[in-house]
Motif scaffolding. Structure first.
Motif, PDB file in Angstrom:
ATOM      1  N   GLU A 112      -9.930  52.262  68.246  1.00 27.54           N
ATOM      2  CA  GLU A 112      -9.358  51.014  67.713  1.00 27.54           C
ATOM      3  C   GLU A 112     -10.177  49.802  68.140  1.00 27.54           C
ATOM      4  O   GLU A 112     -10.403  48.883  67.360  1.00 27.54           O
ATOM      5  N   HIS A 113     -10.630  49.810  69.368  1.00 24.98           N
ATOM      6  CA  HIS A 113     -11.434  48.705  69.881  1.00 24.98           C
ATOM      7  C   HIS A 113     -12.742  48.579  69.101  1.00 24.98           C
ATOM      8  O   HIS A 113     -13.151  47.482  68.725  1.00 24.98           O
ATOM      9  N   LYS A 114     -13.365  49.709  68.839  1.00 22.83           N
ATOM     10  CA  LYS A 114     -14.621  49.697  68.083  1.00 22.83           C
ATOM     11  C   LYS A 114     -14.408  49.103  66.697  1.00 22.83           C
ATOM     12  O   LYS A 114     -15.205  48.300  66.220  1.00 22.83           O
ATOM     13  N   LYS A 115     -13.300  49.513  66.030  1.00 21.09           N
ATOM     14  CA  LYS A 115     -12.982  48.955  64.710  1.00 21.09           C
ATOM     15  C   LYS A 115     -12.769  47.450  64.789  1.00 21.09           C
ATOM     16  O   LYS A 115     -13.255  46.685  63.952  1.00 21.09           O
ATOM     17  N   LYS A 116     -12.032  47.010  65.808  1.00 16.25           N
ATOM     18  CA  LYS A 116     -11.731  45.595  65.950  1.00 16.25           C
ATOM     19  C   LYS A 116     -13.003  44.777  66.180  1.00 16.25           C
ATOM     20  O   LYS A 116     -13.181  43.726  65.584  1.00 16.25           O
ATOM     21  N   ILE A 117     -13.873  45.267  67.024  1.00 11.69           N
ATOM     22  CA  ILE A 117     -15.106  44.554  67.324  1.00 11.69           C
ATOM     23  C   ILE A 117     -16.027  44.491  66.115  1.00 11.69           C
ATOM     24  O   ILE A 117     -16.671  43.482  65.855  1.00 11.69           O
ATOM     25  N   LYS A 118     -16.069  45.600  65.364  1.00  8.32           N
ATOM     26  CA  LYS A 118     -16.911  45.634  64.155  1.00  8.32           C
ATOM     27  C   LYS A 118     -16.256  44.921  62.980  1.00  8.32           C
ATOM     28  O   LYS A 118     -16.864  44.790  61.936  1.00  8.32           O
ATOM     29  N   GLY A 119     -14.997  44.487  63.141  1.00 11.30           N
ATOM     30  CA  GLY A 119     -14.313  43.770  62.079  1.00 11.30           C
ATOM     31  C   GLY A 119     -13.816  44.635  60.944  1.00 11.30           C
ATOM     32  O   GLY A 119     -13.672  44.179  59.815  1.00 11.30           O
ATOM     33  N   LYS A 120     -13.533  45.901  61.207  1.00  9.79           N
ATOM     34  CA  LYS A 120     -13.061  46.801  60.151  1.00  9.79           C
ATOM     35  C   LYS A 120     -11.566  46.952  60.203  1.00  9.79           C
ATOM     36  O   LYS A 120     -10.896  46.915  61.120  1.00  9.79           O
TER      37      LYS A 120
END
Length: 120
Positions: A112-120
């Motif tokens: 979830e963090h990766k998605k949030k940081i990448k803006g997805k």
């Protein structure tokens, strides 16, 4: 989850106990190598060289040190085969398995963090 955090922060006594509990947890499973070692062992790698090969970048010395520390903390068990004088295997303990849910939650949070940081 924020309700639980709010409760901790509103009570200074609880806050101190909670901080100590977090520090204890981080001490036992923290660092760069402990979770990858646990993951390797749980995925069937039992011998020292199997564990070492499954974790890119770990040195023999570091793996040896981490395995000893994890054994002291009762996360893994070192088992020597009496039929083979130099055959040693490492196994996760039931105690180690008790934080499997935490690891799964960390994986979920990381995705979830990766998605949030990448803006997805």
């Amino acid at each position: 989850m924020s309700k639980a955090i709010d409760e901790i922060l509103s009570n200074p006594r609880n806050q101190s106990e909670e901080v100590q509990a977090l520090q204890d947890t981080i001490y036992v499973i923290g660092g760069k190598w402990k979770l990858p070692i646990i993951n390797s062992i749980c995925n069937g790698n039992r011998r020292f060289r199997e564990i070492e090969r499954s974790i890119p970048g770990i040195t023999t010395r570091m793996l040896s040190r981490e395995l000893k520390e994890m054994e002291l903390n009762k996360l893994i068990k070192r088992v020597e085969d009496p039929d083979f004088p130099t055959r040693v295997e490492y196994m996760s303990t039931e105690y180690c398995k008790s934080f499997g849910g935490i690891i799964l939650e960390m994986i979920r949070w990381g995705k979830e963090h990766k998605k949030k940081i990448k803006g997805k």
